[in-house]
Motif scaffolding. Structure first.
Motif, PDB file in Angstrom:
ATOM      1  N   ASP A 111      29.532 -17.408  18.656  1.00 48.86           N
ATOM      2  CA  ASP A 111      29.157 -16.568  17.124  1.00 48.86           C
ATOM      3  C   ASP A 111      29.683 -17.351  16.187  1.00 48.86           C
ATOM      4  OD1 ASP A 111      27.365 -15.419  18.971  1.00 48.86           O
ATOM      5  OD2 ASP A 111      28.381 -13.446  18.773  1.00 48.86           O
ATOM      6  N   THR A 112      31.079 -17.356  16.194  1.00 52.99           N
ATOM      7  CA  THR A 112      31.937 -18.064  14.866  1.00 52.99           C
ATOM      8  C   THR A 112      31.283 -19.269  14.446  1.00 52.99           C
ATOM      9  OG1 THR A 112      33.729 -16.601  15.688  1.00 52.99           O
ATOM     10  CG2 THR A 112      34.456 -18.292  13.942  1.00 52.99           C
TER      11      THR A 112
ATOM     12  N   SER B 245      35.064 -18.753   6.709  1.00 51.01           N
ATOM     13  CA  SER B 245      34.352 -17.712   7.328  1.00 51.01           C
ATOM     14  C   SER B 245      33.985 -16.522   6.551  1.00 51.01           C
ATOM     15  CB  SER B 245      35.228 -17.058   8.622  1.00 51.01           C
ATOM     16  OG  SER B 245      36.355 -16.592   8.007  1.00 51.01           O
TER      17      SER B 245
ATOM     18  N   GLU C 110      28.050 -18.940  12.762  1.00 47.63           N
ATOM     19  CA  GLU C 110      28.318 -18.361  11.398  1.00 47.63           C
ATOM     20  C   GLU C 110      28.887 -19.487  10.583  1.00 47.63           C
ATOM     21  OE1 GLU C 110      30.581 -14.603   9.385  1.00 47.63           O
ATOM     22  OE2 GLU C 110      30.764 -14.765  11.368  1.00 47.63           O
TER      23      GLU C 110
ATOM     24  N   ARG D  56      27.340 -21.021   6.925  1.00 43.50           N
ATOM     25  CA  ARG D  56      28.008 -20.686   5.606  1.00 43.50           C
ATOM     26  C   ARG D  56      28.318 -22.289   5.082  1.00 43.50           C
ATOM     27  NH1 ARG D  56      30.218 -16.015   4.333  1.00 43.50           N
ATOM     28  NH2 ARG D  56      32.231 -16.959   3.427  1.00 43.50           N
TER      29      ARG D  56
END
Length: 313
Positions: free
Chosen positions: A61-62, A293, A65, A69
């Motif tokens: 998931d990170t 993040s 993301e 970004r």
């Protein structure tokens, strides 16, 4: 963004400019050391003492993301990574502040910041009296942000008054303690977004940031006073607020604090000295993670990383 596994073999030939490189895996091999040396940071699902690693709940998931970004803000992501690699945390503060500010001005002239300004729309900065208050008690100077209605969002007039108070402390050698805090529910929520874009000329903005810099004054005070230059932070501690607090010799953090560096969403990077102050405390890898993040961290993580020095009641 380049995603690599720590078990991957190094590339053949010159590595070139790495850009944003996110590593995953736990392999302790010569190959992993190669990737850790050039990585922006590495992700792991367990706590790690090595500052090159960041522990997250879900690596997949990170990564998703971060990819999203970096696609939305490719210029700011790449420039932030460049600056963090260039800053010498063991060197004097001024060259690092200049490097950061030049990069910040570059991004202010770029399409990502322009897009954010359009999306934000026109704003008016409210007039708030006494945005910074200073009071001396014996040999202790208490300096507090005082724009309570806006969670002490940092403004141009606040910067001028903060620098004035810090200059008093620098010039008066009978001041042997400085306590830096904020009135109301937050220490400082970062730069006042209503004021962003007020400088039409990025070169003038650069000169203002570097020639009238609270960051440099805080750095000088900390060199003189050590732990007696103390920040007491609570509530929102974001952007410039976190960056300035990190210059202090001791940071006491209330359990309600929320800490982060949200500048990427404006198409910018930290611009109040954070590429130096935060990096000194937690390394370029975890600083990059906070910026790229956009995630915030709680006081326990901040303490474990070394971003704060104690959790206070």
């Amino acid at each position: 963004m380049l995603l690599v596994d720590l078990a991957d073999p190094p590339p053949i030939g010159p590595a070139g400019v790495p850009g944003v490189v996110v590593a995953v895996g736990e392999s302790a091999t010569p190959e992993s050391e190669f990737w850790l040396d050039i990585a922006t940071f590495a992700l792991t699902d367990r706590e790690h003492e090595d500052r090159r690693f960041v522990a997250v709940d879900s690596i997949a998931d990170t990564v998703a993301e971060l990819e999203q970004r970096c696609r939305r803000w490719p210029h700011a992501s790449a420039v932030c990574d460049d600056v963090l690699r260039a800053v010498d945390v063991d060197g004097p503060a001024f060259p690092a502040i200049v490097t950061e500010s030049l990069a910040y001005s570059t991004l202010q002239s770029g399409p990502e910041f322009a897009r954010w300004l359009v999306e934000r729309g026109p704003k008016q900065v409210p007039a708030i009296p006494d945005p910074v208050v200073a009071e001396r008690t014996g040999s202790t100077l208490h300096i507090r942000f005082n724009r309570v209605q806006r969670h002490n969002a940092f403004s141009t007039d606040a910067r001028a008054l903060l620098l004035e108070a810090l200059t008093v402390a620098l010039l008066d050698d009978t001041v042997d303690e400085v306590v830096f805090g904020g009135n109301g529910p937050s220490f400082c929520s970062g730069g006042d977004l209503a004021e962003f874009g007020a400088f039409d000329d990025p070169a003038s903005a650069h000169l203002a940031r570097t020639r009238h810099s609270p960051a440099l004054a805080l750095d000088e005070l900390t060199r003189r006073l050590g732990r007696a230059c103390r920040a007491e932070i609570h509530g929102q501690v974001l952007g410039s607020g976190l960056e300035m607090a990190a210059f202090c010799g001791w940071v006491a953090c209330h359990p309600d604090a929320v800490l982060g560096l949200p500048e990427l969403e404006l198409g910018l990077l930290p611009g109040a000295g954070g590429t130096l102050s935060v990096t000194r405390r937690i390394g370029r890898w975890r600083t990059a993670y906070l910026v790229l993040s956009g995630r915030t961290i709680e006081p326990v993580t901040a303490l474990n990383w070394g971003l704060v020095d104690e959790i206070s009641a």
